[in-house]
Design an enzyme around this catalytic site. Structure first.
Site, PDB file in Angstrom:
ATOM      1  N   ARG A   1      23.378  22.019  52.154  1.00  0.00           N
ATOM      2  CA  ARG A   1      22.338  22.478  53.091  1.00  0.00           C
ATOM      3  C   ARG A   1      22.910  23.446  54.113  1.00  0.00           C
ATOM      4  O   ARG A   1      22.255  24.383  54.529  1.00  0.00           O
ATOM      5  CB  ARG A   1      21.737  21.280  53.840  1.00  0.00           C
TER       6      ARG A   1
ATOM      7  N   SER B   1      16.997  12.450  53.826  1.00  0.00           N
ATOM      8  CA  SER B   1      16.211  11.213  53.706  1.00  0.00           C
ATOM      9  C   SER B   1      16.234  10.424  55.007  1.00  0.00           C
ATOM     10  O   SER B   1      15.223   9.828  55.399  1.00  0.00           O
ATOM     11  CB  SER B   1      16.780  10.351  52.574  1.00  0.00           C
TER      12      SER B   1
ATOM     13  N   HIS C   1      15.895  17.128  47.319  1.00  0.00           N
ATOM     14  CA  HIS C   1      16.559  16.631  46.107  1.00  0.00           C
ATOM     15  C   HIS C   1      15.941  17.262  44.858  1.00  0.00           C
ATOM     16  O   HIS C   1      16.646  17.678  43.939  1.00  0.00           O
ATOM     17  CB  HIS C   1      16.386  15.107  45.971  1.00  0.00           C
TER      18      HIS C   1
ATOM     19  N   LYS D   1      25.289  -0.477  51.558  1.00  0.00           N
ATOM     20  CA  LYS D   1      24.464   0.179  52.575  1.00  0.00           C
ATOM     21  C   LYS D   1      23.057  -0.410  52.633  1.00  0.00           C
ATOM     22  O   LYS D   1      22.469  -0.755  51.620  1.00  0.00           O
ATOM     23  CB  LYS D   1      24.301   1.667  52.226  1.00  0.00           C
TER      24      LYS D   1
HETATM   25  O1  PNS Z   1      22.879  10.480  48.794  1.00  0.00           O
HETATM   26  P1  PNS Z   1      24.283  10.168  49.211  1.00  0.00           P
HETATM   27  O2  PNS Z   1      24.340   8.807  49.891  1.00  0.00           O
HETATM   28  O3  PNS Z   1      24.884  11.254  50.040  1.00  0.00           O
HETATM   29  O4  PNS Z   1      25.133  10.061  47.839  1.00  0.00           O
HETATM   30  C1  PNS Z   1      26.508   9.843  47.891  1.00  0.00           C
HETATM   31  C2  PNS Z   1      27.079   9.528  46.507  1.00  0.00           C
HETATM   32  C3  PNS Z   1      26.361   8.327  45.903  1.00  0.00           C
HETATM   33  C4  PNS Z   1      26.888  10.732  45.614  1.00  0.00           C
HETATM   34  C5  PNS Z   1      28.584   9.244  46.717  1.00  0.00           C
HETATM   35  O5  PNS Z   1      28.700   8.274  47.708  1.00  0.00           O
HETATM   36  C6  PNS Z   1      29.287   8.765  45.464  1.00  0.00           C
HETATM   37  O6  PNS Z   1      29.618   9.569  44.616  1.00  0.00           O
HETATM   38  N1  PNS Z   1      29.491   7.426  45.361  1.00  0.00           N
HETATM   39  C7  PNS Z   1      30.080   6.798  44.216  1.00  0.00           C
HETATM   40  C8  PNS Z   1      31.432   6.170  44.523  1.00  0.00           C
HETATM   41  C9  PNS Z   1      32.542   7.176  44.305  1.00  0.00           C
HETATM   42  O7  PNS Z   1      32.722   7.726  43.246  1.00  0.00           O
HETATM   43  N2  PNS Z   1      33.293   7.405  45.394  1.00  0.00           N
HETATM   44  C10 PNS Z   1      34.364   8.360  45.422  1.00  0.00           C
HETATM   45  C11 PNS Z   1      33.834   9.739  45.804  1.00  0.00           C
HETATM   46  S1  PNS Z   1      35.147  10.899  45.953  1.00  0.00           S
END
Ligand code: PNS
Length: 165
Positions: free
Chosen positions: A94, A131, A21, A45
């Site tokens: 990645r 993570s 990150h 979650k």
């Molecule tokens: O570290 P992660 O869990 O892969 O992060 C995912 C995250 C938080 C970036 C993604 O789940 C997100 O953008 N969530 C916010 C809700 C949202 O906007 N959802 C629509 C995405 S198209």
């Protein structure tokens, strides 16, 4: 910063933050004037670290980067971008396996707002890092000290020791 300042967001769960990150966040600072790290909170979650703990860990991990700030966010990422005058979402890739879902999210997000998504290739030294794997390895006593900041490693060891004891 004046009205021309370009502001990007690095969103994620960061449970916990890793060198992977931080590599993406640091490199985003060379592309944008300001970078906001948006830590997902209040999601259903299960997390090892609480919202406040994850935000505090990010703040400590980026304290040497003056262009970077850290905020919690809930709800839609595009709403957060609009509210914070953010024009770009920066995501690390990645491997090609990340691409399908990230492309789908990028296209959904751009259908919701004018925000652009910028993909940055993860540095090869961190390409295996996640993570979830860091937590799994640490939970079995594996040494993850090279993969996360020292204070995160200490917090992980302590949390997992408490959880098992
Ligand atoms: O570290 P992660 O869990 O892969 O992060 C995912 C995250 C938080 C970036 C993604 O789940 C997100 O953008 N969530 C916010 C809700 C949202 O906007 N959802 C629509 C995405 S198209």
């Amino acid at each position: 910063m004046g009205p021309q300042a370009r502001r990007a967001v690095c969103p994620g769960s960061f449970d916990p933050v890793t060198h992977g990150h931080l590599d993406i966040i640091e490199r985003a600072t060379s592309l944008f004037d300001e970078v906001v790290v948006a830590v997902g909170v209040n999601q259903s979650k299960h997390r090892l670290f609480s919202d406040d703990e994850r935000i505090a860990m990010l703040r400590r991990a980026v304290e040497h980067l003056p262009q970077v700030s850290v905020e919690g966010f809930s709800g839609l990422l595009t709403t957060f971008c609009t509210e914070h005058d953010i024009s770009a979402i920066v995501k690390g890739l990645r491997a090609v396996s990340d691409f399908d879902y990230e492309l789908q999210m990028a296209q959904m997000n751009s259908s919701l707002s004018p925000v652009e998504t910028v993909f940055v290739p993860t540095s090869p030294e961190w390409s295996f890092l996640a993570s979830s794997l860091v937590k799994e390895v640490a939970s079995y006593g594996g040494d993850v000290s090279g993969l996360v900041p020292d204070f995160v490693n200490e917090a992980l060891v302590a949390r997992l020791r408490d959880a098992s004891g």
